[in-house]
Design a protein around this motif. Structure first.
Motif, mmCIF file in Angstrom:
data_model
loop_
_atom_site.group_PDB
_atom_site.id
_atom_site.type_symbol
_atom_site.label_atom_id
_atom_site.label_comp_id
_atom_site.label_asym_id
_atom_site.label_seq_id
_atom_site.Cartn_x
_atom_site.Cartn_y
_atom_site.Cartn_z
ATOM 1 N N ARG A 45 -2.383 57.376 19.546
ATOM 2 C CA ARG A 45 -1.566 56.115 18.873
ATOM 3 C C ARG A 45 -2.105 55.965 17.433
ATOM 4 O O ARG A 45 -1.233 55.079 16.527
ATOM 5 N N ARG A 46 -3.216 56.248 17.188
ATOM 6 C CA ARG A 46 -3.757 55.651 15.700
ATOM 7 C C ARG A 46 -3.898 56.551 14.915
ATOM 8 O O ARG A 46 -4.591 56.642 13.993
ATOM 9 N N LEU A 47 -3.148 57.901 14.957
ATOM 10 C CA LEU A 47 -3.058 58.908 13.961
ATOM 11 C C LEU A 47 -2.139 58.774 12.871
ATOM 12 O O LEU A 47 -2.414 59.494 11.739
ATOM 13 N N GLY A 48 -1.318 57.687 12.976
ATOM 14 C CA GLY A 48 -0.547 57.486 11.673
ATOM 15 C C GLY A 48 0.527 58.619 11.366
ATOM 16 O O GLY A 48 0.613 59.103 10.268
ATOM 17 N N LEU A 49 0.729 59.233 12.443
ATOM 18 C CA LEU A 49 1.363 60.773 12.436
ATOM 19 C C LEU A 49 2.981 60.608 12.368
ATOM 20 O O LEU A 49 3.717 59.953 12.827
ATOM 21 N N VAL A 50 3.434 61.051 11.082
ATOM 22 C CA VAL A 50 4.795 60.865 10.428
ATOM 23 C C VAL A 50 5.588 61.992 10.951
ATOM 24 O O VAL A 50 4.909 63.377 11.244
ATOM 25 N N ASP A 51 6.867 62.084 11.035
ATOM 26 C CA ASP A 51 7.578 63.235 11.664
ATOM 27 C C ASP A 51 7.636 64.322 10.500
ATOM 28 O O ASP A 51 7.381 65.508 10.982
ATOM 29 N N SER A 52 7.374 64.129 9.189
ATOM 30 C CA SER A 52 7.393 65.169 8.525
ATOM 31 C C SER A 52 6.015 66.049 8.435
ATOM 32 O O SER A 52 6.278 67.432 8.593
ATOM 33 N N HIS A 53 4.990 65.242 8.482
ATOM 34 C CA HIS A 53 3.759 66.252 9.012
ATOM 35 C C HIS A 53 3.814 66.568 10.101
ATOM 36 O O HIS A 53 3.452 67.977 10.422
ATOM 37 N N SER A 54 4.234 66.240 11.223
ATOM 38 C CA SER A 54 4.356 66.701 12.451
ATOM 39 C C SER A 54 5.289 68.042 12.609
ATOM 40 O O SER A 54 4.855 68.966 13.282
ATOM 41 N N ARG A 55 6.342 67.969 12.158
ATOM 42 C CA ARG A 55 7.213 69.194 11.927
ATOM 43 C C ARG A 55 6.594 70.284 11.235
ATOM 44 O O ARG A 55 6.691 71.176 11.737
ATOM 45 N N ALA A 56 6.030 69.843 10.193
ATOM 46 C CA ALA A 56 5.473 71.060 9.559
ATOM 47 C C ALA A 56 4.218 71.601 10.151
ATOM 48 O O ALA A 56 4.257 73.005 10.296
ATOM 49 N N LEU A 57 3.416 71.169 10.749
ATOM 50 C CA LEU A 57 2.301 71.491 11.675
ATOM 51 C C LEU A 57 3.020 72.237 13.020
ATOM 52 O O LEU A 57 2.387 73.522 13.119
ATOM 53 N N PHE A 58 4.108 71.575 13.696
ATOM 54 C CA PHE A 58 4.851 72.229 14.657
ATOM 55 C C PHE A 58 5.104 73.850 14.269
ATOM 56 O O PHE A 58 5.195 74.733 14.857
ATOM 57 N N ASP A 59 6.034 73.782 13.217
ATOM 58 C CA ASP A 59 6.801 75.138 12.503
ATOM 59 C C ASP A 59 5.685 75.947 12.124
ATOM 60 O O ASP A 59 5.999 77.069 12.448
#
Length: 338
Positions: free
Chosen positions: A110-124
Motif C-alpha cells: 500500500r505504501r509503494l506509491g506505485l503509479v500505473d506508468s511505472h508499473s506498466r513499464a516494469l511489467f512490459d
C-alpha cells in the motif's frame, strides 16, 4: 430484517499494546456492540497458516479457501476483466524487498506509491521472462498482476500482508518448484536493477520495485460462493467484491444478509502507526459502528456480527436488539483486551 456481518482486519489491538490503546480509544458505538452480545468467541491463529486470520476467515466465508490455502487469483482476474481459462493462476504483486546482511523484509504494498506508468513499464520489461518460462503474465492494475501458475500452483505461498514486519526468509514460497521460482525472481531482479522506472522512483524518494510476490493460486473454476462488499481494501480484494462504497450505503440498501469488509485499519497497523490506528478507529465509530448499532436497536437489522482480528487472533461478537436491551451490561471496550 437483515443480518449484517462486518469484518474489520486489525481492529483487535496487539496484546502488548492493548491496555494503552483501549484506554485512549473513544468509541461508544463499538463499546455497546461488543458489550451487549448474544454470543462471542475468540480464536487463535493457525500457527501453520501463511495468511492472516481475517484472510482465512473471509476466504472460507466466500468459498475461496482450501484448508489454509487462499484461492483468490481466478476471482480477482474476473474482477479486472481478465479470463482465467486454461488452468491455475496466481496473483503477482510488484514489491520492494529490503535486503540486509541478516534479513529480508517486504514493505507494505500500500505504501509503494506505485503509479500505473511505472508499473506498466516494469511489467512490459518482465513479461517476456515470465512468458518464456511458461508462466504467462497479465496486467490487472498497478499493484496487481497475474501469472499462469502451472506446476507452481502447488507452491506453499504466503499473502503479502502476512509477511508484514517479518523476516521474509521464513515466508518465501516453498515446495518442489521453489528453486524455479527463485531463478525467475533473480532474473527479474537483475532486469529491474537500474530500470528507468526505478531510477525515476528513487529520484522522487519512492522505494524501487525490486521483486515480485506470487500467491493465492486458484483454478479457473474457483468462484465466490457468497457475495460481499468492501472498502479500503487491497485492489485484489476489491476486484472480487460485488459491491463497493460506504458501509452506510450498504446498510441503507441491504435487503438480504450482507457481508462487508472494511480494510482501513490495515495500513496503520502494519506500519505500527498507532496514533493513525486510533484516528481510524474513532472514524469507524462515527461512520460504521454507530449506524450499525442504530440499525440493530431499531430493529432494521435482526442480527449483527463483528469479526475483529490482529496478526495472531480473531474474535467474533454477535448482537441483536434483544441483546442490546441488557442495560445492566455497561458498555466497555474491555473485550478488545487479550
Amino acid at each position: 430484517m437483515i443480518e449484517i456481518t462486518l469484518v474489520l482486519p486489525f481492529a483487535l489491538p496487539p496484546p502488548e499494546l492493548a491496555p494503552d490503546l483501549v484506554r485512549a480509544l473513544q468509541a461508544p458505538g463499538l463499546a455497546a456492540l461488543l458489550s451487549r452480545t448474544s454470543a462471542n468467541r475468540a480464536l487463535a491463529a493457525d500457527s501453520d497458516a501463511r495468511a492472516l486470520p481475517h484472510e482465512l476467515w473471509l476466504g472460507r466465508a466466500i468459498g475461496l479457501c482450501d484448508g489454509r490455502r487462499l484461492a483468490f487469483a481466478a476471482a480477482a482476474m474476473r474482477g479486472f476483466g481478465l479470463d482465467p481459462a486454461g488452468g491455475a493462476w496466481m496473483i503477482v504483486n510488484p514489491a520492494h524487498i529490503e535486503i540486509s546482511r541478516t534479513y529480508l523484509m517486504m514493505g507494505d504494498t500500500r505504501r509503494l506509491g506505485l503509479v500505473d506508468s511505472h508499473s506498466r513499464a516494469l511489467f512490459d520489461s518482465a513479461k517476456p521472462y515470465f512468458d518464456d518460462s511458461g508462466h504467462t503474465l497479465l496486467y490487472g492494475d498497478a499493484h496487481t498482476w497475474f501469472m499462469r501458475a502451472g506446476a507452481w500452483a502447488a507452491l506453499d505461498t504466503a499473502s503479502p500482508d502476512a509477511t508484514g514486519g517479518m523476516n521474509l526468509t521464513d515466508w518465501l514460497p516453498q515446495g518442489e518448484h521453489a528453486l524455479d521460482y527463485r531463478k525467475l525472481q533473480n532474473e527479474v531482479q537483475m532486469l529491474w536493477h537500474q530500470h528507468p522506472a526505478n531510477v525515476e522512483r528513487e529520484a522522487r524518494g519512492w522505494p524501487a520495485i525490486n521483486s515480485f510476490w506470487p500467491w493465492g493460486a486458484a483454478d479457473a473454476g474457483d468462484m465466490p460462493s457468497a457475495p460481499f462488499a468492501c472498502a479500503g481494501s487491497p485492489p485484489w480484494l476489491s476486484a472480487i467484491a460485488q459491491q463497493h462504497g460506504s458501509f452506510a450505503g450498504l446498510l441503507a440498501g441491504a435487503d438480504n444478509p450482507a457481508l462487508f469488509c472494511d480494510g482501513r485499519l490495515a495500513e496503520a497497523a502494519l506500519a505500527t502507526d498507532w496514533a493513525g490506528w486510533l484516528q481510524h478507529m474513532q472514524q469507524l465509530d462515527q461512520d460504521t459502528f454507530m449506524p450499525l448499532l442504530d440499525a440493530v436497536t431499531s430493529g432494521r437489522a435482526a442480527r449483527a456480527r463483528l469479526v475483529l482480528s490482529h496478526r495472531n487472533a480473531l474474535a467474533e461478537f454477535t448482537t441483536s436488539a434483544m441483546a442490546q436491551r441488557k442495560f445492566w451490561r455497561r458498555p466497555t471496550l474491555d473485550r478488545l483486551l487479550p
